[in-house]
Scaffold this motif. Sequence first.
Motif, PDB file in Angstrom:
ATOM      1  N   SER A 294       0.825  -1.208   0.000  1.00 55.87           N
ATOM      2  CA  SER A 294       0.000   0.000   0.000  1.00 55.87           C
ATOM      3  C   SER A 294       0.864   1.264   0.000  1.00 55.87           C
ATOM      4  O   SER A 294       0.536   2.250  -0.674  1.00 55.87           O
ATOM      5  CB  SER A 294      -0.927   0.000   1.220  1.00 55.87           C
ATOM      6  N   SER A 295       1.973   1.242   0.746  1.00 56.66           N
ATOM      7  CA  SER A 295       2.875   2.388   0.770  1.00 56.66           C
ATOM      8  C   SER A 295       3.577   2.571  -0.573  1.00 56.66           C
ATOM      9  O   SER A 295       3.780   3.694  -1.049  1.00 56.66           O
ATOM     10  CB  SER A 295       3.918   2.221   1.884  1.00 56.66           C
ATOM     11  N   GLU A 296       3.954   1.451  -1.201  1.00 56.58           N
ATOM     12  CA  GLU A 296       4.568   1.538  -2.528  1.00 56.58           C
ATOM     13  C   GLU A 296       3.606   2.155  -3.535  1.00 56.58           C
ATOM     14  O   GLU A 296       4.004   3.001  -4.359  1.00 56.58           O
ATOM     15  CB  GLU A 296       4.980   0.144  -3.002  1.00 56.58           C
ATOM     16  N   MET A 297       2.352   1.761  -3.501  1.00 58.62           N
ATOM     17  CA  MET A 297       1.366   2.285  -4.435  1.00 58.62           C
ATOM     18  C   MET A 297       1.118   3.768  -4.199  1.00 58.62           C
ATOM     19  O   MET A 297       0.963   4.552  -5.152  1.00 58.62           O
ATOM     20  CB  MET A 297       0.049   1.501  -4.318  1.00 58.62           C
ATOM     21  N   PHE A 298       1.071   4.176  -2.937  1.00 59.37           N
ATOM     22  CA  PHE A 298       0.851   5.588  -2.623  1.00 59.37           C
ATOM     23  C   PHE A 298       2.006   6.445  -3.162  1.00 59.37           C
ATOM     24  O   PHE A 298       1.786   7.486  -3.783  1.00 59.37           O
ATOM     25  CB  PHE A 298       0.728   5.766  -1.115  1.00 59.37           C
ATOM     26  N   ALA A 299       3.245   5.996  -2.942  1.00 60.89           N
ATOM     27  CA  ALA A 299       4.391   6.740  -3.449  1.00 60.89           C
ATOM     28  C   ALA A 299       4.444   6.721  -4.972  1.00 60.89           C
ATOM     29  O   ALA A 299       4.832   7.696  -5.613  1.00 60.89           O
ATOM     30  CB  ALA A 299       5.682   6.161  -2.862  1.00 60.89           C
ATOM     31  N   LEU A 300       4.035   5.590  -5.557  1.00 62.93           N
ATOM     32  CA  LEU A 300       4.069   5.474  -7.015  1.00 62.93           C
ATOM     33  C   LEU A 300       3.100   6.442  -7.680  1.00 62.93           C
ATOM     34  O   LEU A 300       3.400   6.980  -8.762  1.00 62.93           O
ATOM     35  CB  LEU A 300       3.745   4.039  -7.424  1.00 62.93           C
ATOM     36  N   SER A 301       1.960   6.684  -7.056  1.00 63.08           N
ATOM     37  CA  SER A 301       0.987   7.620  -7.627  1.00 63.08           C
ATOM     38  C   SER A 301       1.580   9.019  -7.762  1.00 63.08           C
ATOM     39  O   SER A 301       1.327   9.718  -8.744  1.00 63.08           O
ATOM     40  CB  SER A 301      -0.274   7.660  -6.763  1.00 63.08           C
TER      41      SER A 301
END
Length: 334
Positions: A294-301
């Motif tokens: 979830s943290s990876e996806m948030f940063a990726l956005s």
Amino acid sequence: MDVTVIWAAIIALGVFTYVVLDGFHLGIGIVFPFFRDEHDRDRMTNTVAPVWNGNKAWLVPGGAALFAVLPVLYSPLLSTLYLPLAFMLACLILRGVSIRNRAKADRTKPLWDRAFTGGSAGAAFFQGIALGAFVQGISVDTGTHASIATGWLTPFNLFAGFGVVATYALLGSCWLFARTDANLQRRLHRLIWPLTMVLLGFVVLVSVWTPLAHASIATRWFDARLFLRLTPVPLLVLVCGYWMHRAIRARHRSTPFFAALGLVALGYLGILVSVWPYATAHSVTLRHTAVPHSSEMFALSGALVMLPVVMSYTTLGCRALRGKVRHGGTGRYL
């Protein structure tokens, strides 16, 4: 979708972009001592004066991405390489101060010229040391405690430091060859091929030294499934060397720079193959160093929004300032 692999690709792209964009500017400072004429030196710095400050900004996304997405890698990497990275930043600061002050200095201009050379060569050298240490491996005892696997001040790391200096010198010379003319361009023409041979020598020695010194890398290189895929790489290095030779003989304006980029890209590919999929010490994979999904996806956005913006203004800046620098060294472009 493996978001960790996507982030590894983003970080790898950011590092390569920095090597290309800031590498040729550092290379200009490295070859500065070969040119004594003050007007020639003014023209050399004016080829990058409008863009150098933005080029080094590519260091920031790489460090931020490591901190946000791969914290288990960020901690031992920054702790182990604290001194070489601190020296590198000090050299980058010296480089920045010197290029600004030499444009306004009179009696102290030779001093700032030496500072520009020292800062550029020093930054390249310590980047090479950090690269060598990363390839050798940085061990992680736990999730928070890091220790040095081999020590950052080793013969291999020092050799890697000189290799990066030679790489940046070639990039800088090829960039200047495309952006200058007359006697300065003729002198650069005589410098490019010897630097190419030096770089090829470093490539050969590193290619032999690395598998002999690290059994894990040798196993990976000569694995039956990977060996056939890597076979074209040495051949492509020879092709790039031949391409460079032909371009120099024909005095092509921009082709030597692209041939140099080809050599750098192939060397960078070799490094990535040597360490993948491990993050540190050839034992801890990238997935073990990553934050939750979830943290990876948030940063990726956020990265997917900002990266195109940064790449767009970098491309537009280089495109707007393309061409040769005038003889007067005013910084205006033809």
